[in-house]
Write an enzyme that holds these catalytic residues in place. Sequence first.
Site, PDB file in Angstrom:
ATOM      1  N   SER A  71       0.875  -1.170  -0.064  1.00 43.87           N
ATOM      2  CA  SER A  71       0.035  -0.013   0.051  1.00 43.87           C
ATOM      3  C   SER A  71       0.772   1.275   0.074  1.00 43.87           C
ATOM      4  O   SER A  71       1.958   1.216   0.466  1.00 43.87           O
ATOM      5  CB  SER A  71      -0.899  -0.108   1.273  1.00 43.87           C
ATOM      6  N   TYR A  75      -2.431  -1.262  11.091  1.00 46.18           N
ATOM      7  CA  TYR A  75      -2.492  -1.669   9.699  1.00 46.18           C
ATOM      8  C   TYR A  75      -1.506  -1.590   8.668  1.00 46.18           C
ATOM      9  O   TYR A  75      -0.738  -2.264   8.160  1.00 46.18           O
ATOM     10  CB  TYR A  75      -3.914  -1.280   9.190  1.00 46.18           C
ATOM     11  N   LYS A 131       1.871  -3.630   6.786  1.00 43.71           N
ATOM     12  CA  LYS A 131       2.280  -3.685   5.211  1.00 43.71           C
ATOM     13  C   LYS A 131       3.883  -3.478   5.139  1.00 43.71           C
ATOM     14  O   LYS A 131       4.588  -4.014   4.575  1.00 43.71           O
ATOM     15  CB  LYS A 131       1.479  -2.576   4.501  1.00 43.71           C
TER      16      LYS A 131
HETATM   17  P1  NAD Z   1     -10.857  -7.373   1.275  1.00 44.15           P
HETATM   18  O1  NAD Z   1     -11.162  -7.414   2.687  1.00 44.15           O
HETATM   19  O2  NAD Z   1     -12.103  -7.158   0.481  1.00 44.15           O
HETATM   20  O3  NAD Z   1     -10.099  -8.874   0.744  1.00 44.15           O
HETATM   21  C1  NAD Z   1      -9.663  -9.560   1.515  1.00 44.15           C
HETATM   22  C2  NAD Z   1      -9.928 -10.967   1.565  1.00 44.15           C
HETATM   23  O4  NAD Z   1      -9.082 -11.873   2.451  1.00 44.15           O
HETATM   24  C3  NAD Z   1     -11.474 -11.289   2.023  1.00 44.15           C
HETATM   25  O5  NAD Z   1     -12.003 -11.901   1.327  1.00 44.15           O
HETATM   26  C4  NAD Z   1     -11.197 -11.901   3.606  1.00 44.15           C
HETATM   27  O6  NAD Z   1     -12.226 -12.605   3.934  1.00 44.15           O
HETATM   28  C5  NAD Z   1      -9.866 -12.725   3.146  1.00 44.15           C
HETATM   29  N1  NAD Z   1      -8.900 -12.915   4.251  1.00 44.15           N
HETATM   30  C6  NAD Z   1      -8.715 -12.041   5.489  1.00 44.15           C
HETATM   31  N2  NAD Z   1      -7.841 -12.684   6.419  1.00 44.15           N
HETATM   32  C7  NAD Z   1      -7.883 -14.163   5.872  1.00 44.15           C
HETATM   33  C8  NAD Z   1      -7.265 -15.165   6.314  1.00 44.15           C
HETATM   34  N3  NAD Z   1      -6.409 -15.049   7.515  1.00 44.15           N
HETATM   35  N4  NAD Z   1      -7.237 -16.346   5.609  1.00 44.15           N
HETATM   36  C9  NAD Z   1      -7.898 -16.448   4.435  1.00 44.15           C
HETATM   37  N5  NAD Z   1      -8.439 -15.416   4.046  1.00 44.15           N
HETATM   38  C10 NAD Z   1      -8.426 -14.177   4.745  1.00 44.15           C
HETATM   39  O7  NAD Z   1      -9.834  -6.317   0.943  1.00 44.15           O
HETATM   40  P2  NAD Z   1      -9.254  -5.709  -0.620  1.00 44.15           P
HETATM   41  O8  NAD Z   1      -9.592  -4.409  -0.568  1.00 44.15           O
HETATM   42  O9  NAD Z   1      -9.558  -6.754  -1.376  1.00 44.15           O
HETATM   43  O10 NAD Z   1      -7.719  -5.827  -0.262  1.00 44.15           O
HETATM   44  C11 NAD Z   1      -7.007  -6.917  -0.444  1.00 44.15           C
HETATM   45  C12 NAD Z   1      -5.258  -6.771  -0.257  1.00 44.15           C
HETATM   46  O11 NAD Z   1      -4.892  -5.431  -0.715  1.00 44.15           O
HETATM   47  C13 NAD Z   1      -5.222  -6.652   1.219  1.00 44.15           C
HETATM   48  O12 NAD Z   1      -3.979  -7.210   1.625  1.00 44.15           O
HETATM   49  C14 NAD Z   1      -5.239  -4.893   1.477  1.00 44.15           C
HETATM   50  O13 NAD Z   1      -4.527  -4.633   2.560  1.00 44.15           O
HETATM   51  C15 NAD Z   1      -4.659  -4.585   0.262  1.00 44.15           C
HETATM   52  N6  NAD Z   1      -4.847  -3.241  -0.031  1.00 44.15           N
HETATM   53  C16 NAD Z   1      -6.157  -2.839   0.024  1.00 44.15           C
HETATM   54  C17 NAD Z   1      -6.374  -1.487  -0.337  1.00 44.15           C
HETATM   55  C18 NAD Z   1      -7.639  -0.696  -0.426  1.00 44.15           C
HETATM   56  O14 NAD Z   1      -8.020   0.220  -0.377  1.00 44.15           O
HETATM   57  N7  NAD Z   1      -8.894  -1.723  -0.795  1.00 44.15           N
HETATM   58  C19 NAD Z   1      -5.103  -0.678  -0.554  1.00 44.15           C
HETATM   59  C20 NAD Z   1      -4.042  -1.009  -0.173  1.00 44.15           C
HETATM   60  C21 NAD Z   1      -3.720  -2.383  -0.183  1.00 44.15           C
HETATM   61  N1  UFG Z   2     -12.264  11.310   3.587  1.00 47.66           N
HETATM   62  C1  UFG Z   2     -13.268  12.228   3.809  1.00 47.66           C
HETATM   63  N2  UFG Z   2     -14.268  11.752   4.445  1.00 47.66           N
HETATM   64  C2  UFG Z   2     -14.579  10.439   4.754  1.00 47.66           C
HETATM   65  C3  UFG Z   2     -13.676   9.474   4.405  1.00 47.66           C
HETATM   66  C4  UFG Z   2     -12.454   9.934   3.694  1.00 47.66           C
HETATM   67  O1  UFG Z   2     -13.307  13.551   3.801  1.00 47.66           O
HETATM   68  O2  UFG Z   2     -15.674  10.020   5.251  1.00 47.66           O
HETATM   69  C5  UFG Z   2     -11.221  12.056   3.019  1.00 47.66           C
HETATM   70  C6  UFG Z   2      -9.721  11.664   3.607  1.00 47.66           C
HETATM   71  O3  UFG Z   2      -9.584  12.754   4.661  1.00 47.66           O
HETATM   72  C7  UFG Z   2      -8.793  11.720   2.575  1.00 47.66           C
HETATM   73  C8  UFG Z   2      -9.588  10.877   1.124  1.00 47.66           C
HETATM   74  O4  UFG Z   2     -10.914  11.614   1.618  1.00 47.66           O
HETATM   75  O5  UFG Z   2      -8.551  12.822   2.123  1.00 47.66           O
HETATM   76  C9  UFG Z   2      -9.457   9.569   0.914  1.00 47.66           C
HETATM   77  O6  UFG Z   2      -9.657   8.776   2.124  1.00 47.66           O
HETATM   78  P1  UFG Z   2      -9.972   7.290   2.567  1.00 47.66           P
HETATM   79  O7  UFG Z   2     -10.203   6.766   3.855  1.00 47.66           O
HETATM   80  O8  UFG Z   2     -10.741   6.932   1.270  1.00 47.66           O
HETATM   81  O9  UFG Z   2      -8.458   6.718   1.923  1.00 47.66           O
HETATM   82  P2  UFG Z   2      -6.983   6.859   2.548  1.00 47.66           P
HETATM   83  O10 UFG Z   2      -5.906   7.650   1.549  1.00 47.66           O
HETATM   84  O11 UFG Z   2      -6.961   7.753   3.920  1.00 47.66           O
HETATM   85  O12 UFG Z   2      -6.291   5.332   3.047  1.00 47.66           O
HETATM   86  C10 UFG Z   2      -6.403   4.579   1.864  1.00 47.66           C
HETATM   87  C11 UFG Z   2      -6.726   3.186   2.526  1.00 47.66           C
HETATM   88  C12 UFG Z   2      -5.607   2.737   3.495  1.00 47.66           C
HETATM   89  C13 UFG Z   2      -4.378   2.902   2.780  1.00 47.66           C
HETATM   90  C14 UFG Z   2      -4.147   4.180   2.238  1.00 47.66           C
HETATM   91  C15 UFG Z   2      -2.820   4.174   1.467  1.00 47.66           C
HETATM   92  O13 UFG Z   2      -7.951   2.995   3.319  1.00 47.66           O
HETATM   93  O14 UFG Z   2      -5.793   1.385   3.840  1.00 47.66           O
HETATM   94  O15 UFG Z   2      -5.063   4.313   1.277  1.00 47.66           O
HETATM   95  O16 UFG Z   2      -2.804   3.434   0.466  1.00 47.66           O
HETATM   96  F1  UFG Z   2      -3.339   2.784   3.697  1.00 47.66           F
END
Ligand code: NAD
Ligand code: UFG
Length: 344
Positions: free
Chosen positions: A125, A150, A154
């Site tokens: 991330s 969290y 990462k």
């Molecule tokens: P998500 O929660 O939709 O998907 C994660 C999946 O993993 C889920 O289906 C959950 O049931 C499964 N899971 C969790 N723990 C498990 C375990 N111990 N064993 C087996 N399955 C398990 O999340 P996502 O948004 O698809 O994110 C996927 C990956 O990308 C994650 O590692 C997350 O940290 C990373 N990531 C997500 C974002 C974002 O904003 N969505 C940003 C940066 C990184």
């Molecule tokens: N924001 C609002 N109101 C809300 C939610 C968000 O104003 O209700 C704003 C935040 O302040 C930020 C922007 O919208 O300026 C985006 O916020 P998000 O929560 O959607 O995303 P972030 O960039 O804060 O965080 C995301 C993921 C994290 C990850 C990070 C960097 O949620 O897990 O991107 O990849 F670590």
Amino acid sequence: MRNILVTGGIGYIGSHTTIELLEKDYNVVILDNLSNSDIRIKDRIEILSGKKIKFYEGDILDNSILNKIFEGENIDTVIHFAAYKSVGDSVKMPLEYYNNNINGTVNLLRAMKRYDVKNIIFSSSATVYGEAKVMPVSEKTPLMTPTNPYGKTKSMMEEILTDVYKSDNSWNVVLLRYFNPVGAHKSGLIGEMPNGIPNNLMPYISKVAAGELEYISVFGDDYKTIDGTGVRDYIHVVDLASGHVKALNKIEEKCGLKIYNLGTGNGYSVLQVIKAFEKAANKKINYKIVERRSGDIGTCYADPKLAKEELGWEAKYEIDKMCEDFWRWQCTGLKSLIEDEVLV
Ligand code: NAD
Ligand code: UFG
């Protein structure tokens, strides 16, 4: 290398990536414990792709299921999505986050080693950059310790994977640093399913547009940005998914350790996203400016050049398409899951 284990493949990014893999004729095996996903998404993946996936319901912390998969499925490469991902929950439940994300990954890597499977693509991330001083952030931007458990998981997992590679250069490890994934599959059948009230911007806006929430709180309007609200690099989840296929191609070249940003290179402010969503949903979205959210940064967007040069990947979709696809999912696919309607 055609047999891919996708951990967390029923989740948001995993389900979209699985569709891209099936389109490219990879065989996909999914391991997911469904802790943050819905099994009905599996059927939808199969309907959209017209192909079957092999699904194991189970946990990356469970050696018996990992052994069974590696013994039976002839896996070449693992794409590792499975993790907990809520920043807020991680502050309240750090041990659960360290256990699931760190111990889970170590357990998976040990199983891979036992079965001599040494190719992995890891979901990292942009959070590993912390509050970078210079924008855009490239892979050379110095890393900072994230402010929440969290984010720390990462950073730690990146280090663990790097150490594994250093200890044995026959591993191929691709760390993909995602910026802000949004949007949904164009069919509206699969998308993001936040638990309860969303923390992230677009799922929250979408619920306001749907009339489920009254207004969106905009966290601060005094950042040094175009309109004072936070700026992020939103990336369509389908673009993100295709980045994983490109990363697999890189692994097939025996790339060693590689790190890539997956972002568009463009930043949008909160107010700009609200406006784009209003256009997509054809609805007025009420908002209130409130205090900054603790731990937030003002601006974060990617320099995505390296992924373009080395993977031949770049994001195709713009913010309008991200909002349109998210809204279609909100109104059709997500609604039918919540109301338990059979849509397909
Ligand atoms: P998500 O929660 O939709 O998907 C994660 C999946 O993993 C889920 O289906 C959950 O049931 C499964 N899971 C969790 N723990 C498990 C375990 N111990 N064993 C087996 N399955 C398990 O999340 P996502 O948004 O698809 O994110 C996927 C990956 O990308 C994650 O590692 C997350 O940290 C990373 N990531 C997500 C974002 C974002 O904003 N969505 C940003 C940066 C990184
Ligand atoms: N924001 C609002 N109101 C809300 C939610 C968000 O104003 O209700 C704003 C935040 O302040 C930020 C922007 O919208 O300026 C985006 O916020 P998000 O929560 O959607 O995303 P972030 O960039 O804060 O965080 C995301 C993921 C994290 C990850 C990070 C960097 O949620 O897990 O991107 O990849 F670590």
